[in-house]
Design an enzyme around this catalytic site. Structure first.
Site: not given
Length: 539
Positions: A124, A199, A223
């Site tokens: 990420k 996210s 997330s």
């Protein structure tokens, strides 16, 4: 005369420090002496009535104090070791990135053997990989290249993993939806007109598309679990502090989590074995007494004696869809075939007060840590990535207008609360976290895990390009009418582990996530229950 005149015209940038060595060597100041006008503004901020003469005295005294900053600037700070060679990689073309899930591609090979040998991993983009661009989904950080590896990156490479690139995340991770990234929306792998949630949107989508074996996600309000639910994969938010956050962008250290995502529970457990463990004092979220069990050895499929609680308040919410609730209940009851007992349990504080308590902590915490504190904040001991602080400082000054509407909402509301109420509601929210934690712990005294829908409704359509500020904020941050995080965000403030696994698909072929929450540092039981369900589901 020329240089002194220039410095006067630049508004009092302070004196040039001159070090006399032979003919003389000049060194510009690390921190310039504040002008009287700047000191006057600071005085106004603290309601100080100071005359020009008094300000001049303070200014003169500060010149000596600033010598410490000059010396600190000259000293070499320790950085985490970058062990494995790599090249910067490349930004993928749209044709090789049709779901817009990759931010950056690279190929970093670690050890020739280990638990993750040969497994491909997406990182990420709020996690630092040395030498590889890191944008965190935002124009604010665009162009930043860290010179250090996050601890979890080193651990992945030490275990033989192969890093294939950085996955897209939402704008500074401030969205539960998948359309706020500066690089554009991430498309759902099952229906490219819909959101993949956020996210950690790119990580979940890449897993669903089978472009990587494993992925890293971050979780401050859901997330990891939210995009896992809407992508039909597994996402595990570990107990707070189990996995080191060192080298990741912080929103608030009390809610920061980073953890594994995969297509199977076994791979998720394997990755957690690699990621978890104490980081030698670099991460204040951790205790030096951490122990990491062999999670994979406990995936037996046998749930004899396991007590499962269906959390009453996790179902039947204002935004809940009946088919989602029914599918998760049905999935949970299937655990009885593996030996578990399943019954309803109630934690009244979970909904909606759990979300209200989370908001009180997260909004001002994010404002102070990620925005005013440039992604690190203050007041803790460990590794502070100063290059990232510099990048944030420059980015907020030059690209603030390019932030998403969701981030601007947090900036405006957080600043208003700071100016008018101080930290009162952040403080009260943190105090109420203890009450919320106690409520979950009491339910977990009688039940080994709690189960509920990860998100109580199916994936939303992506908004149009001309969506209003109100619509963007509703979908990204949630509201009474649309809230993705009601079930996930409470365990961010309490720190309980939580995992989302696909419970099945509802019409029109959209994945539904089931969330399993466990006791602090009993991630093994959460994974064990998830694995047992996976075996039943896939049999």
């Amino acid at each position: 005369m020329l240089w002194s005149g220039l410095f006067r015209r630049l508004g009092g940038y302070g004196r040039v420090v001159v070090q006399r060595r032979g003919k003389g060597r000049y060194s510009a100041p690390a921190v310039r002496t504040p002008s009287l006008q700047q000191l006057a503004r600071a005085a106004d901020r603290f309601n100080l009535d100071l005359s020009q003469a008094e300000l001049q005295e303070f200014q003169n005294y500060m010149k000596g104090t600033l010598e410490s900053y000059q010396r600190v600037d000259q000293l070499v700070e320790p950085l985490p070791t970058v062990k494995w060679p790599r090249t910067p990689g490349w930004r993928p073309e749209p044709k090789e990135n049709p779901h817009n899930a990759w931010y950056w591609r690279t190929e970093i090979t670690g050890a020739p053997s280990g638990k993750l040998q040969g497994k491909t991993v997406a990182i990420k983009d709020n996690v630092a990989v040395a030498g590889v661009p890191m944008m965190d989904g935002s124009r604010v950080l665009e162009g930043y290249i860290p010179e250090y590896d996050a601890t979890i990156v080193t651990r992945i490479l030490d275990a033989g993993g192969i890093i294939k690139g950085k996955s897209v995340c939402e704008d500074l991770c401030m969205s539960g939806n998948s359309f706020t990234s500066a690089t554009g929306p991430v498309l759902n792998a099952h229906d490219n007109t819909r959101s993949s949630s956020g996210s950690s949107s790119g990580s979940a989508t890449l897993l669903a598309l089978k472009e990587v074996d494993l992925a890293i996600g971050g979780d401050q309000g859901g997330s990891i679990r939210l995009p896992a639910a809407w992508s039909g994969v597994v996402g595990h938010k570990p107990t707070h502090g189990l996995v080191p956050y060192t080298g990741c962008v912080s929103m608030d250290i009390t809610i920061d989590h980073v953890g594994p995502m995969a297509r199977t529970v076994a791979d998720t457990a394997l990755m957690l074995e690699v990621l978890a463990g104490y980081d030698d004092g670099l991460d204040p979220r951790q205790s030096p007494n951490l122990t990491v069990p062999e999670y994979t050895s406990q995936l037996t499929g046998d749930l004899s004696g396991i007590r499962v609680g269906l959390l009453k308040e996790g179902f039947g919410q204002e935004t809940s869809e009946a088919d989602v609730d029914d599918m998760v209940r049905e999935a949970a009851h299937k655990l009885t075939s593996a030996g578990a007992t399943v019954e309803e349990v109630s934690v009244p504080l979970h909904y909606p007060d759990g979300t209200h308590i989370f908001n009180a902590v997260a909004i001002q915490g994010t404002m102070q840590t990620m925005m005013k504190g440039n992604g690190v904040g203050v007041g803790w001991k460990g590794f502070y990535p100063t290059s990232m602080v510099d990048a944030f400082t420059r980015g907020y000054n030059s690209r603030g207008n390019d932030m998403s509407a969701a981030l601007k909402h947090v900036a405006l509301l957080g600043e208003f609360l700071d100016e008018n109420y101080g930290n009162r509601y952040y403080a009260k929210g943190q105090n109420l976290v203890r009450t919320l934690t106690k409520a979950y712990n009491e339910a977990l005294d009688t039940h080994d895990v709690l189960i509920m829908p990860t998100i109580p409704f199916k994936p939303l359509k992506l908004p149009d390009e001309d969506a209003s500020i109100s619509e963007i904020c509703h979908q990204a941050l949630g509201s009474k009418e649309i809230s993705l995080i009601h079930n996930t965000c409470p365990s961010n403030v309490t720190g309980h582990p939580g995992l989302s696994i696909n419970a099945g698909f509802s019409q029109p072929g959209l994945p539904v996530g089931m969330m399993i929450v466990g006791r602090h540092f009993d991630d093994a039981t959460v994974l064990k229950v998830a694995h047992a369900f996976e075996k039943i589901r896939d049999s």
